[in-house]
Design a protein around this motif. Structure first.
Motif, PDB file in Angstrom:
ATOM      1  N   THR A   2       0.840  -1.275   0.049  1.00 30.44           N
ATOM      2  CA  THR A   2      -0.028  -0.004  -0.040  1.00 30.44           C
ATOM      3  C   THR A   2       0.892   1.312  -0.104  1.00 30.44           C
ATOM      4  OG1 THR A   2       0.011  -0.103   2.444  1.00 30.44           O
ATOM      5  CG2 THR A   2      -1.795  -0.988   1.321  1.00 30.44           C
ATOM      6  N   ALA A   3       0.503   2.129  -0.497  1.00 31.59           N
ATOM      7  CA  ALA A   3       1.185   3.537  -0.541  1.00 31.59           C
ATOM      8  C   ALA A   3       0.204   4.613  -0.020  1.00 31.59           C
ATOM      9  CB  ALA A   3       1.438   3.969  -2.164  1.00 31.59           C
ATOM     10  N   PRO A   4       0.426   5.438   1.095  1.00 33.71           N
ATOM     11  CA  PRO A   4      -0.135   6.388   1.717  1.00 33.71           C
ATOM     12  C   PRO A   4      -0.416   7.495   0.605  1.00 33.71           C
ATOM     13  CG  PRO A   4       1.223   5.692   3.228  1.00 33.71           C
ATOM     14  CD  PRO A   4       1.601   5.192   1.997  1.00 33.71           C
ATOM     15  N   PRO A  31      -4.108   8.527   4.752  1.00 32.71           N
ATOM     16  CA  PRO A  31      -3.698   8.511   6.383  1.00 32.71           C
ATOM     17  C   PRO A  31      -4.908   7.979   7.412  1.00 32.71           C
ATOM     18  CG  PRO A  31      -2.649  10.601   5.118  1.00 32.71           C
ATOM     19  CD  PRO A  31      -3.806  10.057   4.366  1.00 32.71           C
ATOM     20  N   ARG A  32      -6.093   8.607   7.095  1.00 30.93           N
ATOM     21  CA  ARG A  32      -7.145   8.085   7.761  1.00 30.93           C
ATOM     22  C   ARG A  32      -7.271   6.622   7.670  1.00 30.93           C
ATOM     23  NH1 ARG A  32     -11.756  11.785   6.572  1.00 30.93           N
ATOM     24  NH2 ARG A  32     -10.879  13.145   7.739  1.00 30.93           N
ATOM     25  N   GLU A  33      -7.249   6.168   6.701  1.00 33.25           N
ATOM     26  CA  GLU A  33      -7.337   4.683   6.494  1.00 33.25           C
ATOM     27  C   GLU A  33      -6.329   3.922   7.263  1.00 33.25           C
ATOM     28  OE1 GLU A  33      -9.989   4.806   2.152  1.00 33.25           O
ATOM     29  OE2 GLU A  33      -7.464   4.888   2.059  1.00 33.25           O
ATOM     30  N   VAL A  34      -5.223   4.415   6.876  1.00 25.02           N
ATOM     31  CA  VAL A  34      -4.092   3.720   7.897  1.00 25.02           C
ATOM     32  C   VAL A  34      -4.189   3.835   9.362  1.00 25.02           C
ATOM     33  CG1 VAL A  34      -1.582   3.762   8.072  1.00 25.02           C
ATOM     34  CG2 VAL A  34      -2.313   4.126   5.849  1.00 25.02           C
ATOM     35  N   ALA A  35      -4.715   4.853   9.792  1.00 25.55           N
ATOM     36  CA  ALA A  35      -5.081   4.883  11.296  1.00 25.55           C
ATOM     37  C   ALA A  35      -6.119   4.057  11.743  1.00 25.55           C
ATOM     38  CB  ALA A  35      -5.197   6.492  11.450  1.00 25.55           C
ATOM     39  N   ALA A  36      -7.271   4.055  11.040  1.00 22.28           N
ATOM     40  CA  ALA A  36      -8.206   3.276  11.235  1.00 22.28           C
ATOM     41  C   ALA A  36      -7.857   1.572  11.355  1.00 22.28           C
ATOM     42  CB  ALA A  36      -9.363   3.358  10.223  1.00 22.28           C
ATOM     43  N   ALA A  37      -6.935   1.205  10.232  1.00 26.19           N
ATOM     44  CA  ALA A  37      -6.435   0.089  10.279  1.00 26.19           C
ATOM     45  C   ALA A  37      -5.513  -0.386  11.709  1.00 26.19           C
ATOM     46  CB  ALA A  37      -5.652  -0.285   8.992  1.00 26.19           C
ATOM     47  N   LYS A  38      -4.890   0.621  12.211  1.00 25.46           N
ATOM     48  CA  LYS A  38      -3.924   0.584  13.223  1.00 25.46           C
ATOM     49  C   LYS A  38      -5.110   0.086  14.562  1.00 25.46           C
ATOM     50  CE  LYS A  38       0.073   2.995  11.847  1.00 25.46           C
ATOM     51  NZ  LYS A  38       0.793   3.902  11.884  1.00 25.46           N
ATOM     52  N   VAL A  39      -6.059   0.938  14.543  1.00 26.91           N
ATOM     53  CA  VAL A  39      -6.988   0.940  15.632  1.00 26.91           C
ATOM     54  C   VAL A  39      -7.516  -0.563  15.408  1.00 26.91           C
ATOM     55  CG1 VAL A  39      -9.418   1.596  16.485  1.00 26.91           C
ATOM     56  CG2 VAL A  39      -7.295   3.358  15.795  1.00 26.91           C
ATOM     57  N   GLY A  48      -8.725 -10.575  21.506  1.00 31.01           N
ATOM     58  CA  GLY A  48      -8.378 -12.051  20.993  1.00 31.01           C
ATOM     59  C   GLY A  48      -8.776 -12.486  19.686  1.00 31.01           C
ATOM     60  N   TYR A  49      -9.194 -11.632  18.967  1.00 35.58           N
ATOM     61  CA  TYR A  49      -9.513 -11.870  17.435  1.00 35.58           C
ATOM     62  C   TYR A  49      -8.620 -11.809  16.507  1.00 35.58           C
ATOM     63  CZ  TYR A  49     -14.346 -10.900  19.764  1.00 35.58           C
ATOM     64  OH  TYR A  49     -15.607 -10.749  20.307  1.00 35.58           O
ATOM     65  N   PRO A  50      -8.708 -12.481  15.466  1.00 31.02           N
ATOM     66  CA  PRO A  50      -7.698 -12.645  14.228  1.00 31.02           C
ATOM     67  C   PRO A  50      -8.305 -11.415  13.626  1.00 31.02           C
ATOM     68  CG  PRO A  50      -9.490 -14.320  13.802  1.00 31.02           C
ATOM     69  CD  PRO A  50      -9.675 -13.765  15.192  1.00 31.02           C
ATOM     70  N   THR A  51      -7.107 -10.619  13.074  1.00 27.90           N
ATOM     71  CA  THR A  51      -7.185  -9.677  11.958  1.00 27.90           C
ATOM     72  C   THR A  51      -7.065 -10.083  10.595  1.00 27.90           C
ATOM     73  OG1 THR A  51      -6.406  -8.201  13.849  1.00 27.90           O
ATOM     74  CG2 THR A  51      -6.452  -7.196  11.737  1.00 27.90           C
ATOM     75  N   PRO A  52      -7.721  -9.710   9.587  1.00 26.95           N
ATOM     76  CA  PRO A  52      -7.431 -10.178   8.262  1.00 26.95           C
ATOM     77  C   PRO A  52      -5.974  -9.680   7.986  1.00 26.95           C
ATOM     78  CG  PRO A  52      -9.597  -9.366   8.358  1.00 26.95           C
ATOM     79  CD  PRO A  52      -8.914  -9.060   9.634  1.00 26.95           C
ATOM     80  N   GLU A  53      -5.492 -10.342   7.154  1.00 24.28           N
ATOM     81  CA  GLU A  53      -4.020 -10.050   6.660  1.00 24.28           C
ATOM     82  C   GLU A  53      -3.935  -8.453   5.932  1.00 24.28           C
ATOM     83  OE1 GLU A  53      -0.105  -9.953   6.351  1.00 24.28           O
ATOM     84  OE2 GLU A  53      -1.288 -11.363   7.271  1.00 24.28           O
ATOM     85  N   ARG A  57      -1.438  -5.323   6.894  1.00 21.34           N
ATOM     86  CA  ARG A  57      -0.860  -4.839   5.718  1.00 21.34           C
ATOM     87  C   ARG A  57      -1.052  -3.369   5.463  1.00 21.34           C
ATOM     88  NH1 ARG A  57      -0.841  -8.541   0.571  1.00 21.34           N
ATOM     89  NH2 ARG A  57       0.784  -6.781  -0.112  1.00 21.34           N
ATOM     90  N   LEU A  58      -2.215  -3.060   5.648  1.00 23.65           N
ATOM     91  CA  LEU A  58      -2.831  -1.551   5.691  1.00 23.65           C
ATOM     92  C   LEU A  58      -2.252  -0.866   6.794  1.00 23.65           C
ATOM     93  CD1 LEU A  58      -4.331   0.530   4.135  1.00 23.65           C
ATOM     94  CD2 LEU A  58      -6.481  -0.325   5.370  1.00 23.65           C
ATOM     95  N   ALA A  59      -2.417  -1.307   7.961  1.00 20.01           N
ATOM     96  CA  ALA A  59      -1.825  -0.677   9.339  1.00 20.01           C
ATOM     97  C   ALA A  59      -0.521  -0.438   9.243  1.00 20.01           C
ATOM     98  CB  ALA A  59      -2.201  -1.702  10.309  1.00 20.01           C
TER      99      ALA A  59
END
Length: 62
Positions: A2-4, A31-39, A48-53, A57-59
């Motif tokens: 991904t490229a911001p 940048p907002r989408e990257v921040a949301a992925a980090k959250v 304890g949930y799995p996060t989709p790959e 990668r986006l985070a």
């Protein structure tokens, strides 16, 4: 990969829509989408949930 990209109206639809429509392995994200992925990664880890790959990668986008 991904490229911001800057927040602008040129990025239409969701990240998932842009991934599906992409002919390459590189999509533009805001940048907002990257921040949301980090959250999401943090919340999933805490609960304890799995996060989709693709979200992991986006985070990690630079």
């Amino acid at each position: 990969m991904t490229a911001p990209a800057p927040d602008d109206d040129a990025l239409r639809g969701t990240v998932a829509d842009r991934i599906r429509a992409s002919d390459s392995k590189i999509i533009k994200v805001t940048p907002r989408e990257v921040a949301a992925a980090k959250v999401r990664v943090t919340a999933d880890r805490t609960m304890g949930y799995p996060t989709p790959e693709w979200i992991v990668r986006l985070a990690n986008a630079e």
